[in-house]
Enzyme design. Structure first.
Site, mmCIF file in Angstrom:
data_model
loop_
_atom_site.group_PDB
_atom_site.id
_atom_site.type_symbol
_atom_site.label_atom_id
_atom_site.label_comp_id
_atom_site.label_asym_id
_atom_site.label_seq_id
_atom_site.Cartn_x
_atom_site.Cartn_y
_atom_site.Cartn_z
ATOM 1 N N ASP A 1 7.808 109.941 46.284
ATOM 2 C CA ASP A 1 7.362 108.887 45.368
ATOM 3 C C ASP A 1 7.044 109.487 43.999
ATOM 4 O O ASP A 1 7.542 109.002 42.984
ATOM 5 C CB ASP A 1 6.171 108.144 45.945
ATOM 6 C CG ASP A 1 5.659 107.073 45.003
ATOM 7 O OD1 ASP A 1 6.263 105.989 44.948
ATOM 8 O OD2 ASP A 1 4.654 107.323 44.302
ATOM 9 N N SER B 1 1.935 87.224 44.754
ATOM 10 C CA SER B 1 1.356 88.368 45.444
ATOM 11 C C SER B 1 0.513 87.861 46.600
ATOM 12 O O SER B 1 -0.116 86.805 46.501
ATOM 13 C CB SER B 1 0.487 89.188 44.484
ATOM 14 O OG SER B 1 -0.019 90.343 45.110
ATOM 15 N N ARG B 2 0.492 88.618 47.686
ATOM 16 C CA ARG B 2 -0.308 88.197 48.843
ATOM 17 C C ARG B 2 -1.796 88.202 48.526
ATOM 18 O O ARG B 2 -2.552 87.387 49.064
ATOM 19 C CB ARG B 2 -0.028 89.114 50.038
ATOM 20 C CG ARG B 2 1.343 88.929 50.666
ATOM 21 C CD ARG B 2 1.502 89.843 51.861
ATOM 22 N NE ARG B 2 1.389 91.246 51.483
ATOM 23 C CZ ARG B 2 1.280 92.253 52.350
ATOM 24 N NH1 ARG B 2 1.250 91.998 53.646
ATOM 25 N NH2 ARG B 2 1.194 93.498 51.930
ATOM 26 N N LYS C 1 10.211 101.703 40.129
ATOM 27 C CA LYS C 1 10.834 102.837 40.800
ATOM 28 C C LYS C 1 10.193 103.062 42.172
ATOM 29 O O LYS C 1 8.995 102.787 42.335
ATOM 30 C CB LYS C 1 10.768 104.096 39.932
ATOM 31 C CG LYS C 1 9.354 104.640 39.696
ATOM 32 C CD LYS C 1 8.929 105.616 40.779
ATOM 33 C CE LYS C 1 7.510 106.036 40.646
ATOM 34 N NZ LYS C 1 7.031 106.856 41.770
ATOM 35 N N ILE D 1 -0.530 99.528 39.855
ATOM 36 C CA ILE D 1 0.409 99.887 38.793
ATOM 37 C C ILE D 1 0.609 98.709 37.838
ATOM 38 O O ILE D 1 0.805 98.892 36.635
ATOM 39 C CB ILE D 1 1.759 100.366 39.367
ATOM 40 C CG1 ILE D 1 2.622 100.990 38.272
ATOM 41 C CG2 ILE D 1 2.502 99.228 40.056
ATOM 42 C CD1 ILE D 1 2.056 102.267 37.692
#
Length: 308
Positions: free
Chosen positions: A168, A36-37, A90, A14
């Site tokens: 979702d 971020s991993r 969201k 996203i």
């Protein structure tokens, strides 16, 4: 005014599809770091944790949190304590209590908190809201059906407790419904279908009403193949209204009355800049509250196992 130094936490699909292009086109923001991993953004300082990023990048003004909702509260809390403005993808959190705590913390810190609902910014949503305000609504039918294998391949988090399952995408429909209807609606009953090997539902059938008895029926399903369905149909005294393609097009009695190119995420970032400059927050939890109510009132029906 200098650009707002922005960081992103959780660099996934996203972010690449929507956040990065929208930020690049918005002069109010400058992307300065990511955490971020696994994911990184070329040309931007990258870290594996939000803690490391916040320690190393004191110039950060705001943070967009794009990780799964089960992990968002801790990151949002750390960003707000550090005095950063926070954009929540969201749904804004895994629970209503989390979001309430974050809103109180943002107010205490003098920071802006944005619970973003991208579908509310679909091009025809405001036109639909204006139409419904001008007439008498008789009933509303929401059909939100899509293919989870196409949109969320191999995303195990979405099937775990707190991942919302079919809600979702369904929460996108609820974010539109709660925005365009002139009065609040309340869930009166629901049936949630759970695959026998998953902790989140794959389908939901929900009935609502408002204080005057307006019936609203929502069907969410993640098993649809072929053409996807993202439609809100309202029977009204002025004819049938169809808000289709996730809010991109509006038709009245079969006649297309409004259609424009999708600009959801650019609109979200315009709104985020606006509330930061105004020194306020925008935290509407109505869509998430409906999801919580569905889990409270919904009857559980177990269906065949789901495998990617």
């Amino acid at each position: 005014m200098s650009p707002i130094n922005l960081a992103i936490v959780g660099v996934g699909k996203i972010v690449r599809d929507q956040h990065l292009p929208s930020i690049a086109k918005n002069a109010n923001f400058k992307l300065v770091a990511t955490a971020s991993r696994h994911g990184t953004v070329e040309g931007v300082n990258s870290y594996t944790t939000i803690e490391a990023m916040l320690d190393a990048e004191p110039s950060i003004d705001a943070v967009s949190l794009c990780m799964p909702p089960q992990y968002r509260y801790e990151a949002a809390y750390k960003a707000l304590v550090a005095g950063k403005h926070v954009f929540l993808e969201k749904p804004p959190g895994a629970t209503l209590s989390e979001v309430a705590d974050l809103e109180a913390l943002a107010n205490k810190q003098g920071a802006s908190l944005f619970a973003s609902w991208h579908s509310r910014y679909a091009p025809a949503v405001e036109a639909a809201k204006a139409f419904l305000a001008s007439t008498t609504i008789k009933s509303v039918h929401v059909i939100w059906k899509e293919d989870v294998r196409h949109w969320h391949p191999n995303q195990d988090w979405i099937w775990q407790a707190g991942g919302l399952g079919v809600f979702d995408p369904g929460i996108n429909a609820l974010s539109i419904v709660t925005h365009i209807l002139p009065r609040p609606v309340f869930i009166t009953g629901a049936v949630l279908e759970f695959p026998e090997n998953r902790d989140a539902p794959i389908a939901a059938d929900i009935h609502f009403r408002d204080a005057d008895g307006l019936p609203v029926h929502a069907e969410f399903d993640w098993r649809q193949t072929g053409k996807q369905s993202w439609d809100i149909v309202a029977e009204t005294a002025a004819g049938q209204m169809v808000l289709s393609e996730g809010g991109a097009k509006l038709s009245i009695d079969g006649r297309l009355t409004f259609a424009e190119p999708e600009q959801e995420y650019p609109s979200l970032y315009r709104r985020f800049a606006e509330i930061i400059k105004a020194g306020k927050s925008d935290v509407d939890v109505a869509p998430l509250r409906h999801v919580a109510d569905a889990f409270m009132l919904g009857k559980r029906k177990f269906v065949e196992a789901f495998h990617d």
